[in-house]
Design a protein around this motif. Structure first.
Motif, PDB file in Angstrom:
ATOM      1  N   UNK A  43      44.274  35.052  36.841  1.00 58.87           N
ATOM      2  CA  UNK A  43      43.492  36.051  36.434  1.00 58.87           C
ATOM      3  C   UNK A  43      42.258  35.916  37.767  1.00 58.87           C
ATOM      4  N   UNK A  44      42.235  37.081  38.398  1.00 59.41           N
ATOM      5  CA  UNK A  44      41.146  37.059  39.556  1.00 59.41           C
ATOM      6  C   UNK A  44      40.572  38.447  39.641  1.00 59.41           C
ATOM      7  N   UNK A  45      39.264  38.564  39.933  1.00 60.58           N
ATOM      8  CA  UNK A  45      38.644  39.601  39.903  1.00 60.58           C
ATOM      9  C   UNK A  45      38.525  40.040  41.659  1.00 60.58           C
ATOM     10  N   UNK A  58      45.269  45.515  33.932  1.00 57.36           N
ATOM     11  CA  UNK A  58      44.169  45.968  34.698  1.00 57.36           C
ATOM     12  C   UNK A  58      42.920  46.158  34.289  1.00 57.36           C
ATOM     13  N   UNK A  59      41.744  45.698  34.801  1.00 57.03           N
ATOM     14  CA  UNK A  59      40.651  46.165  34.186  1.00 57.03           C
ATOM     15  C   UNK A  59      39.910  46.797  35.531  1.00 57.03           C
ATOM     16  N   UNK A  60      39.406  47.856  35.535  1.00 52.25           N
ATOM     17  CA  UNK A  60      38.878  48.743  36.435  1.00 52.25           C
ATOM     18  C   UNK A  60      37.545  49.014  36.275  1.00 52.25           C
ATOM     19  N   UNK A 117      35.224  47.493  40.842  1.00 53.18           N
ATOM     20  CA  UNK A 117      35.698  46.099  40.266  1.00 53.18           C
ATOM     21  C   UNK A 117      37.133  46.212  39.938  1.00 53.18           C
ATOM     22  N   UNK A 153      39.848  43.896  38.154  1.00 55.22           N
ATOM     23  CA  UNK A 153      40.074  42.520  37.377  1.00 55.22           C
ATOM     24  C   UNK A 153      41.531  42.487  36.744  1.00 55.22           C
ATOM     25  N   UNK A 154      42.080  41.698  37.367  1.00 56.87           N
ATOM     26  CA  UNK A 154      43.588  41.588  36.983  1.00 56.87           C
ATOM     27  C   UNK A 154      44.155  40.281  36.598  1.00 56.87           C
ATOM     28  N   UNK A 155      44.825  40.546  35.502  1.00 56.89           N
ATOM     29  CA  UNK A 155      45.514  39.267  34.870  1.00 56.89           C
ATOM     30  C   UNK A 155      46.967  39.406  34.903  1.00 56.89           C
ATOM     31  N   UNK A 166      42.645  43.277  26.707  1.00 58.51           N
ATOM     32  CA  UNK A 166      41.806  43.087  28.074  1.00 58.51           C
ATOM     33  C   UNK A 166      40.618  43.932  28.059  1.00 58.51           C
ATOM     34  N   UNK A 216      36.380  44.395  29.341  1.00 59.80           N
ATOM     35  CA  UNK A 216      35.358  44.106  30.255  1.00 59.80           C
ATOM     36  C   UNK A 216      34.010  44.525  29.523  1.00 59.80           C
ATOM     37  N   UNK A 226      41.442  34.268  28.704  1.00 56.41           N
ATOM     38  CA  UNK A 226      41.377  34.021  30.117  1.00 56.41           C
ATOM     39  C   UNK A 226      40.174  34.498  30.443  1.00 56.41           C
ATOM     40  N   UNK A 227      39.116  33.684  30.959  1.00 58.20           N
ATOM     41  CA  UNK A 227      37.932  34.417  31.438  1.00 58.20           C
ATOM     42  C   UNK A 227      37.394  34.743  32.824  1.00 58.20           C
ATOM     43  N   UNK A 284      40.676  31.030  34.375  1.00 59.35           N
ATOM     44  CA  UNK A 284      39.852  32.228  34.737  1.00 59.35           C
ATOM     45  C   UNK A 284      39.426  32.281  36.131  1.00 59.35           C
ATOM     46  N   UNK A 285      38.527  32.994  36.300  1.00 60.28           N
ATOM     47  CA  UNK A 285      37.813  32.869  37.738  1.00 60.28           C
ATOM     48  C   UNK A 285      36.462  33.291  37.711  1.00 60.28           C
ATOM     49  N   UNK A 341      32.952  34.898  40.240  1.00 63.53           N
ATOM     50  CA  UNK A 341      32.623  35.410  41.150  1.00 63.53           C
ATOM     51  C   UNK A 341      30.983  35.885  41.107  1.00 63.53           C
ATOM     52  N   UNK A 370      29.040  40.362  34.506  1.00 62.26           N
ATOM     53  CA  UNK A 370      30.304  40.935  34.013  1.00 62.26           C
ATOM     54  C   UNK A 370      31.063  39.778  33.236  1.00 62.26           C
ATOM     55  N   UNK A 397      34.711  39.600  31.715  1.00 66.52           N
ATOM     56  CA  UNK A 397      36.118  40.315  31.693  1.00 66.52           C
ATOM     57  C   UNK A 397      37.100  39.209  30.947  1.00 66.52           C
ATOM     58  N   UNK A 443      40.797  38.383  28.748  1.00 66.98           N
ATOM     59  CA  UNK A 443      42.021  38.851  28.523  1.00 66.98           C
ATOM     60  C   UNK A 443      42.439  37.939  27.264  1.00 66.98           C
TER      61      UNK A 443
END
Lengths: 272, 272
Positions: A30-32, A73-75, A116, A118-120, B30, B32, B72-73, B107-108, B110, B116, B118, B120
């Motif tokens: 998971x990365x933003x 996908x989180x947008x 933003x 945000x994908x898993x 998922x 946000x 996942x955070x 998770x990640x 930033x 935020x 987010x 999953x």
């Protein structure tokens, strides 16, 4: 301990992989990817933004020797974005996902000040053992794929108000899916180069020094967001790995040998 | 078609469940949760923010009759947040996850302008068939759990500068995990009430009208973020479902019967 380290330590958990969490034969990463943190909106077309957001996420899975299959996908979308912009963004995300055999299966959308993404990524391990960062031994050979330095050069051009081509590594990183899949059994440990060699090398050598074969330029050493693979190979396997790289048409650079000394390189930049 | 609908249609996919995507016996959801979109930072303590972010995400899984197992955070943190604030936020997230048997596995983090969260959620279906929104038939009985209206009352108090207790539904929604798990086999379709009954009822009746048993107040009808369950039950099963609700100490309200007419209620608010 910096803030990110302090947060990560709040959530330390034994299922944590390096860039992904492993459950059974699956890897979750998971990365933003966020406007004004990872990119300026005028640097990249919406399609390029979608593509890069997807590629940096897929890289986490591929670096662990997993095959990405599904994406959530989180947008977060600013109010003023046109439907055309959003459409292009989604084409970038979908095309890049499809290129790596991945389907976007769900997610959510909200309004936000900045763009933003945000994908898993849900991936299947290619073998029982994932490729992880730990494990390097004295005498092992450190290698990296491809050519480094392009990402930071692209970034600097953009920061100076210039334009870069869509072939720039900053826009389009190269993932080494097939090479990693085929050679993982001969590789001791591995990771993708996201923070730059100067920062990622101590992680893969476990703070041991490397006797360099090769003199690197400053750009090669500090360029982040390269997403080339940094791998550690036992000497007895190096020929097999080099052969496999050749088969996969991947340039494999022998950086040096791990020696029984503490690393002198650390942080984001070092003199050498 | 509004912007969110237009985006969703860009990513339409047959693995999409209602609130989660289903792959095999697993559900992935998922959502946000973002400062100034879902809450103002001074409304809630960092612990409450963490707790609510987790609960609204877990609700998606529970509403589909799945058991959430892993989270996942992704955190976007403004620079000025203290380590103490972040620590409290993470305690809220972890405690709430643990209460529902869920572990945060990765998770990640930033930097971002706004806070935020987010998440999953990785869940296992409790039975082969997930509980979904579609399927309601004429003659079926529409029910909802608990008491509605508390969330909007809390929100209005906050918007008017007032304070609300930590028992307010706006702060602490109630999830109906055990009741759904035990009664899903007798339920035709179901969803959680997140947009408010006025908006969610047509989704569950598939735009058919309901002959109401019960007169609802405006607040009950429009209050969103309730996370109570809205379910549709075939008449022959209603006794079993009522019994199960009693066993689980869940108040089950019989709202009315689905009739062969088009719904007159629609949108976020309606007169009746």
């Amino acid at each position: 301990m910096d803030k990110e380290q302090s947060i990560i330590s709040n959530f330390k958990h034994n299922l944590n992989g390096d860039d992904g969490a492993i459950i059974g034969d699956m890897v979750y990463s998971k990365d933003m990817f966020v406007e004004d943190i990872h990119f300026k909106s005028h640097w990249l077309s919406p399609k390029q933004i979608g593509k890069k957001a997807m590629i940096v996420n897929l890289s986490d899975a591929i670096a662990m020797n997993a095959t990405p299959k599904y994406a959530l996908l989180g947008l977060g979308l600013p109010k003023n974005l046109s439907n055309k912009y959003i459409k292009e963004l989604s084409i970038g995300l979908k095309e890049c996902a499809a290129r790596y055999g991945t389907q976007i299966i769900g997610g959510d959308t909200i309004l936000s000040n900045k763009l933003i993404i945000s994908l898993t990524i849900i991936s299947y391990l290619n073998s029982k053992k994932p490729l992880i960062r730990n494990g390097a031994k004295i005498g092992d050979i450190v290698c990296y794929t491809g050519v480094l330095g392009g990402s930071i050069k692209g970034l600097r051009t953009l920061l100076n108000g210039g334009k870069i081509s869509s072939n720039s590594r900053f826009v389009t990183p190269n993932l080494r899916q097939e090479f990693i899949k085929q050679s993982a059994k001969w590789i001791r440990s591995g990771m993708d180069i996201s923070d730059g060699l100067a920062s990622d090398l101590p992680k893969i050598t476990q703070n041991r020094a490397v006797k360099f074969n090769k003199k690197l330029s400053k750009f090669e050493f500090i360029s982040g967001e390269e997403y080339e693979m940094l791998i550690v190979v036992p000497p007895k396997n190096i020929k097999r790995v080099l052969n496999q790289a050749k088969k996969c048409r991947v340039k494999l650079n022998l950086l040096g040998k791990i020696i029984n000394e503490r690393a002198k390189f650390h942080g984001k930049f070092t003199h050498f």
